[in-house]
Structure formats: C-alpha cells, structure tokens
Design an enzyme around this catalytic site. Sequence first.
Site, mmCIF file in Angstrom:
data_model
loop_
_atom_site.group_PDB
_atom_site.id
_atom_site.type_symbol
_atom_site.label_atom_id
_atom_site.label_comp_id
_atom_site.label_asym_id
_atom_site.label_seq_id
_atom_site.Cartn_x
_atom_site.Cartn_y
_atom_site.Cartn_z
ATOM 1 N N SER A 15 40.262 7.303 42.360
ATOM 2 C CA SER A 15 39.421 6.126 42.577
ATOM 3 C C SER A 15 38.873 6.103 43.998
ATOM 4 O O SER A 15 37.684 5.804 44.218
ATOM 5 C CB SER A 15 40.228 4.851 42.316
ATOM 6 O OG SER A 15 40.638 4.768 40.972
ATOM 7 N N ARG A 40 40.110 -0.309 50.529
ATOM 8 C CA ARG A 40 41.143 -0.953 49.710
ATOM 9 C C ARG A 40 40.573 -2.171 48.980
ATOM 10 O O ARG A 40 40.888 -2.405 47.806
ATOM 11 C CB ARG A 40 42.315 -1.360 50.594
ATOM 12 C CG ARG A 40 43.457 -2.100 49.899
ATOM 13 C CD ARG A 40 44.198 -1.298 48.875
ATOM 14 N NE ARG A 40 44.569 0.017 49.353
ATOM 15 C CZ ARG A 40 45.124 0.965 48.594
ATOM 16 N NH1 ARG A 40 45.357 0.721 47.318
ATOM 17 N NH2 ARG A 40 45.429 2.139 49.095
ATOM 18 N N HIS A 43 38.366 -0.936 46.226
ATOM 19 C CA HIS A 43 39.234 -0.418 45.168
ATOM 20 C C HIS A 43 39.784 -1.545 44.310
ATOM 21 O O HIS A 43 39.883 -1.435 43.084
ATOM 22 C CB HIS A 43 40.385 0.378 45.803
ATOM 23 C CG HIS A 43 41.392 0.889 44.826
ATOM 24 N ND1 HIS A 43 42.570 0.226 44.554
ATOM 25 C CD2 HIS A 43 41.397 2.012 44.052
ATOM 26 C CE1 HIS A 43 43.257 0.915 43.660
ATOM 27 N NE2 HIS A 43 42.573 1.999 43.337
#
Length: 224
Positions: A15, A40, A43
């Site tokens: 990812s 992050r 994500h």
Amino acid sequence: METKHVLPADIERTSMAIITKELQERGICLPEENEAVIRRVIHTSADFDYAKNLVFTENAVRRGIASLAGGAPIITDTNMALAGVSKPSLKKLGGEVMCFMSDPEIAEQAKKDGTTRAVASMTRGAQKYPDAVFAIGNAPTALMRLTQLMEEGLRPSLIIGVPVGFVNVVESKEEVFAACRKYDVPAIVALGRKGGSNVAAAICNALLYTAVDALDPARRGWQG
C-alpha cells in the site's frame, strides 16, 4: 479475484508503495520530515488531499517524536482514537494513551459548567498532564478549549488538530494553529473540514513508529 498480499506487513508495504507512486504521478513531493505522517494518513484514509491539507509548525514532527520517546502521554477526545493508537509502541516508550470522555465526573462537570464533555476533558487533561500530546479527531470544542488554555499558559508537547465536520471545525483548526505558532507549541493540523479519529490515531502512530524504529511493518509483528 486472485488474492495477493494476504499478510499484514506485506499489505501495508505494498500500500505504501502504491501511495509513493501515486504521489509521484500527481507531482507531489513531500517534505522529508513530514513524509511518514502524511503517508500514514493517506494510508488510513485513501485520501490524497491530506498531502496538501496537513500543515505543520516548524519541527513539529521532530519535537513530537522526541516527546513521545520521552514518555509523554497522549490524550484523545474519542475512545475510537484511543483504540487506534499503537499500544505496543507506547509500551516500548513507557507512555500511555487516555480519553476522559466517558468518565462520569467529566459528564457531571460539563453539565455543571454548561459546556461539552470535550471541553471538560481537555481541562482535566491539561490539569493532570500539561506536557501531554493532545490528539483531537472529533470535537472542535476541544481545540477551542486548548486554544484558551494556551492563552492561559498551557504548553503541551504537541497538538494534533484534525476534527471532522461542518460546524466550528475550520475555524477551530485555524485558531489553534495560529495559537501554536504564537506560543511555539508544536502542531499538526488538517486544515478544512476533513479529519477524524482515525486520522488522529494515524498521526500518533506515524510518530510512535518512527520513535521505536518500526516504520517498516515487519518490525511491528502482527499487531502494529
């Protein structure tokens, strides 16, 4: 559908590679210091707007990591954010994460003061843990209270301001970010309407994973 990448570490690593590729395709170059946090959040949300919406005071990431590495606690405004913060990483650093929103005395204090539980929670957190990292993902009133407390002398280790919504959200973020710059308090804020408890937890985890040298998911085992 052919299933690939079924192990957690492999899924996350793949990812992140996709995120890196799409950022490049969009012509977006992230500042090195802030990259782990922004990646992050993307994500977690699958929303590339955060590459532009997230703003940082100078050295906010570095200072936030240092505070967490020193054992600073995290105070959130939702139990959802509390649940999402990496407990194994916190344990390695001797820290903890807390949310006072469900405490009966907080509800009682909020009723007595004619305010919200979020306001009462921030007051309690500032009194007990003035050097905490405050991670706000839901309540703009929590950010408004933190701004007031900074005017009165509070200097937390970091403010993460990412509440989501339509009422007082944009204004509370802008005001807290301005106050943090004024008083040299590190801040990471998602300008605009977007945010949420998951985003608050994601930012905390990016800082925690960096502090414990576990940005590579394989270093975190199965639980993260």
